[in-house]
Write an enzyme that holds these catalytic residues in place. Structure first.
Site, PDB file in Angstrom:
ATOM      1  N   LYS A 161       0.884  -1.111  -0.071  1.00  0.00           N
ATOM      2  CA  LYS A 161       0.077  -0.059  -0.119  1.00  0.00           C
ATOM      3  C   LYS A 161       0.845   1.173   0.090  1.00  0.00           C
ATOM      4  O   LYS A 161       1.218   1.863   0.841  1.00  0.00           O
ATOM      5  CB  LYS A 161      -1.001  -0.064   1.246  1.00  0.00           C
TER       6      LYS A 161
HETATM    7  N1  PMP Z   1      -7.617  -2.314  -3.057  1.00  0.00           N
HETATM    8  C1  PMP Z   1      -6.977  -1.066  -3.089  1.00  0.00           C
HETATM    9  C2  PMP Z   1      -6.400  -0.615  -4.248  1.00  0.00           C
HETATM   10  C3  PMP Z   1      -7.204  -0.025  -1.923  1.00  0.00           C
HETATM   11  O1  PMP Z   1      -6.522   1.141  -1.924  1.00  0.00           O
HETATM   12  C4  PMP Z   1      -7.942  -0.590  -0.799  1.00  0.00           C
HETATM   13  C5  PMP Z   1      -8.030   0.021   0.449  1.00  0.00           C
HETATM   14  N2  PMP Z   1      -6.899  -0.223   1.384  1.00  0.00           N
HETATM   15  C6  PMP Z   1      -8.364  -1.912  -1.005  1.00  0.00           C
HETATM   16  C7  PMP Z   1      -8.383  -2.817  -2.013  1.00  0.00           C
HETATM   17  C8  PMP Z   1      -9.322  -2.596   0.172  1.00  0.00           C
HETATM   18  O2  PMP Z   1      -8.391  -2.914   1.308  1.00  0.00           O
HETATM   19  P1  PMP Z   1      -8.849  -2.811   2.796  1.00  0.00           P
HETATM   20  O3  PMP Z   1     -10.119  -3.814   2.846  1.00  0.00           O
HETATM   21  O4  PMP Z   1      -7.661  -3.468   3.573  1.00  0.00           O
HETATM   22  O5  PMP Z   1      -9.008  -1.570   3.003  1.00  0.00           O
END
Ligand code: PMP
Length: 307
Positions: A161
């Site tokens: 991320k």
């Molecule tokens: N994909 C992307 C590109 C994201 O930015 C997010 C948000 N963090 C998610 C998927 C979903 O991840 P999470 O459930 O951990 O928030």
């Protein structure tokens, strides 16, 4: 709603609680120029036993894992960051909020190599309703398949991320909104379905559930993992390493997004193709998800840290 209209005044930065206005960085910070930072988005839910942070350990783990390929050293243990977060929530009297930890290369020099740039670490918390809107939770969103593709994971680690990756998300999301849609679906380099700009995607067909696998250039969302567990515990078959072609979006019985910000949001239309109102499986999983995060069940208690 902008930060100025929110009742928050404190940010944790490099080990200290500072006033909101004083949480500043230099304009020549490495992370600003090259997107060399990693971050998390976490939710804290309002429960009978007070504010509860959802899956801190998994988010902290992803933060450290995201930092690894960039050799970005985060000099704080997960427990220290968790305690700082809990203290921010207590000090500002929040019952529920969104939590944004970030770590990035700071100010020293502006060669692409960040070798002497210090790591800046900060955490902010603020009240933030569901990302795609309350109405969206019930009625679903209209989405556009983006003309922009996701980075291939051979080009940049898409399972990290990283701040810089989000210009791709911004292009896709803004393109969709410019065309009157609420959000985008982004295909990977092969042309198969990857995810949303800030959400993972799930598809329901013939009573079974599919979500793109880790090799499809997705972020392995913590909500994705939670929904897979919840759905399996409800008795559904979940194919969690699926390859989903663009055409399969059109023939889906149900589609929904998951994410910390978007929670579980149904998709009612993809481009010109109507999928339909929130379907029964989406509704069951969504309702179970909210029962879990708002702690109307004892199950999954180890997913929570009570503030
Ligand atoms: N994909 C992307 C590109 C994201 O930015 C997010 C948000 N963090 C998610 C998927 C979903 O991840 P999470 O459930 O951990 O928030």
């Amino acid at each position: 709603m902008g930060f100025d209209e929110m009742d928050v005044d404190t940010i944790w930065k490099d080990g200290e609680f500072v006033d909101w206005e004083d949480a500043q960085v230099h304009v020549l910070s490495h992370g600003l120029h090259y997107g060399s930072g990693v971050f998390e988005g976490i939710r804290c839910y309002d429960t009978e036993e007070g504010p509860a942070i959802f899956r801190w350990d998994e988010h902290a783990d992803r933060l450290y894992q995201s930092a690894k390929p960039y050799e970005l050293e985060i000099d704080y243990e997960s427990e220290e960051l968790e305690e700082a977060t809990a203290e921010l929530i207590r000090r500002q009297g929040l019952e529920e909020c969104y939590i944004r930890p970030i770590a990035f290369f700071g100010y020293d020099s502006l060669g692409v190599s960040p070798k002497d740039c210090p790591t800046v670490v900060a955490i902010a918390v603020w009240p933030w309703g569901t990302y795609l809107g309350e109405d969206a939770l019930e009625n679903g969103v209209e989405v556009k398949v983006s003309s922009w593709r996701k980075h291939a994971s051979s080009q940049i680690p898409t399972n990290a991320k990283t701040t810089g990756l989000y210009v791709n998300s911004m292009l896709a999301g803004e393109e969709a909104r410019r065309h009157g849609y609420v959000e985008a679906i982004v295909l990977n380099k092969e042309g198969n379905v990857a995810e949303g700009p800030g959400e993972n995607l799930f598809l329901v067909r013939d009573g079974e559930i599919y979500t793109p696998g880790l090799a499809e250039s997705i972020l392995d969302g913590i909500t994705r993992q939670s929904v897979i567990t919840i759905a399996r515990d409800l008795g559904y078959t979940v194919h969690d390493q699926a390859t989903i072609s663009r055409g399969e979006l059109n023939t889906a019985d149900e589609l929904f997004f998951t994410g910390t910000a978007a929670e579980v949001t149904p998709i009612k239309r993809v481009d010109n193709v109507t999928i339909g109102e929130r379907g029964p499986i989406t509704e069951e999983i969504q309702s179970r998800f909210f029962d879990v995060v708002e702690r109307r069940t004892d199950e999954y208690d180890d997913w929570f840290t009570y503030v």
